[in-house]
Design a protein around this motif. Sequence first.
Motif: not given
Length: 223
Positions: A181-193, A214-217
């Motif tokens: 997703a990030a490589a395509r330009g999406y803003k990405v968030e992984i919800v850790d829990d 640049g991936i948010r966790i």
Amino acid sequence: METAIYGLMAGGAVLVLALSVYAFRELAAISRPTAGPAIDSEERPNRALLLIDLQGDFSRRTGKGAYGETVRAAAVARANTLAAEARRLGEPVIVVRHVWHGWPARLAARLALGGAGNPGRKGLALDPDLHPGEAIDIVKHVGDSFSVPDLSAHLERLKVGSLRLAGLDACHCVQLTARGAAARGYKVEIVDDAVLASVPADWQVLKPKLIAEGIRITPAPVA
């Protein structure tokens, strides 16, 4: 006669080599992010929730690599909370289910996972505790969810430029989808829990690398 035998042996060796190369390439493709056309996330104001591989075959595995009931239940409950929040905000929920495709992957799954994820199994259904509500259903065959063109098509139609990710395994399909997703330009968030890692120590090592890309966790809330 000997010439014929040697010819058969040579032909068999070539066949085995060709099959081995094919299997290697197929299995390698499973474990790398895919590439695709770039998007402009600023022109896509909406966000979607991706629930990745939360299927009984994977979430409720036993033996080596099992997540454990307490950890599984907590992550699935968090995923349900995220889905309810998404519905309340009018954000799409996309359920991504994994089914192995091709004999190399199916053989590997049979040897390493007891057949988990192979076609025809009841465990391909969502974890019984997962309640995503009305959701788009996507079936993939490799780690990165963006390997399925339908996913990109849905996101384009819904003007989605930001993604929240939950599911399993954090070190495999979740991070591969995040990177795709990030490589395509999406803003990405992984919800850790809301993610599960069969080897938590590996996930701790991987997280800083994803953040650097640049991936948010999003960390778990402090109790």
